[in-house]
Design a protein around this motif. Structure first.
Motif, PDB file in Angstrom:
ATOM      1  N   ASP A  40      36.103  45.500  47.913  1.00 14.47           N
ATOM      2  CA  ASP A  40      35.177  46.626  47.991  1.00 14.47           C
ATOM      3  C   ASP A  40      34.048  46.559  46.965  1.00 14.47           C
ATOM      4  N   ASP A  41      34.395  46.317  45.701  1.00 16.79           N
ATOM      5  CA  ASP A  41      33.362  46.375  44.666  1.00 16.79           C
ATOM      6  C   ASP A  41      33.263  45.124  43.794  1.00 16.79           C
ATOM      7  N   GLY A  42      34.082  44.111  44.078  1.00 14.07           N
ATOM      8  CA  GLY A  42      34.017  42.877  43.303  1.00 14.07           C
ATOM      9  C   GLY A  42      34.657  42.960  41.934  1.00 14.07           C
ATOM     10  N   SER A  43      35.355  44.058  41.669  1.00 11.54           N
ATOM     11  CA  SER A  43      35.971  44.218  40.352  1.00 11.54           C
ATOM     12  C   SER A  43      37.281  43.435  40.272  1.00 11.54           C
ATOM     13  N   PHE A  44      37.719  43.223  39.040  1.00 15.07           N
ATOM     14  CA  PHE A  44      38.964  42.530  38.757  1.00 15.07           C
ATOM     15  C   PHE A  44      39.916  43.485  38.064  1.00 15.07           C
ATOM     16  N   LEU A  45      41.199  43.187  38.186  1.00 14.90           N
ATOM     17  CA  LEU A  45      42.229  43.914  37.453  1.00 14.90           C
ATOM     18  C   LEU A  45      42.859  42.956  36.455  1.00 14.90           C
ATOM     19  N   LEU A  46      43.063  43.432  35.246  1.00 22.53           N
ATOM     20  CA  LEU A  46      43.724  42.647  34.214  1.00 22.53           C
ATOM     21  C   LEU A  46      44.894  43.477  33.714  1.00 22.53           C
ATOM     22  N   GLU A  47      46.103  43.059  34.082  1.00 20.62           N
ATOM     23  CA  GLU A  47      47.301  43.807  33.720  1.00 20.62           C
ATOM     24  C   GLU A  47      47.873  43.267  32.419  1.00 20.62           C
ATOM     25  N   PHE A  48      48.127  44.174  31.502  1.00 22.47           N
ATOM     26  CA  PHE A  48      48.650  43.825  30.182  1.00 22.47           C
ATOM     27  C   PHE A  48      50.074  44.311  30.030  1.00 22.47           C
ATOM     28  N   ASP A  49      50.841  43.549  29.287  1.00 21.12           N
ATOM     29  CA  ASP A  49      52.163  43.945  28.832  1.00 21.12           C
ATOM     30  C   ASP A  49      52.146  43.671  27.333  1.00 21.12           C
TER      31      ASP A  49
END
Length: 90
Positions: A40-49
């Motif tokens: 949809d918007d070209g964004s990325f997700l960066l999941e942290f632990d």
């Protein structure tokens, strides 16, 4: 120290390939995994632990690492973690 799990949504300057972007993140930010880009918007997700003394400190260090790794990044927001944990179920 506590363990905090959270996700940052961001836009990256794609002056490099997606593979190179993933490698840069993997090499520079050890406790995170990247997903994207979103259709949809070209964004990325960066999941942290991340282990830290508090959630604000965990967020601040994660944001700093992301900006240092990808200086042209635009951070959009911190995503809510809406999954139930074992503690929630118990």
């Amino acid at each position: 120290m506590n363990n905090y799990t959270f996700t940052l949504r961001f836009l990256a300057d794609l002056g490099q390939s997606l593979e190179d972007l993933s490698i840069d993140i993997y090499e520079q930010i050890q406790d995170a995994s990247v997903m994207g880009p979103d259709d949809d918007d070209g964004s990325f997700l960066l999941e942290f632990d991340r282990r830290s003394t508090s959630l604000p400190r965990a967020l601040a260090s994660a944001l700093e690492e992301l900006v240092n790794t990808l200086p042209a990044t635009t951070i959009l927001r911190v995503e809510e973690d809406d999954l139930a944990t074992m503690a929630d179920i118990a």
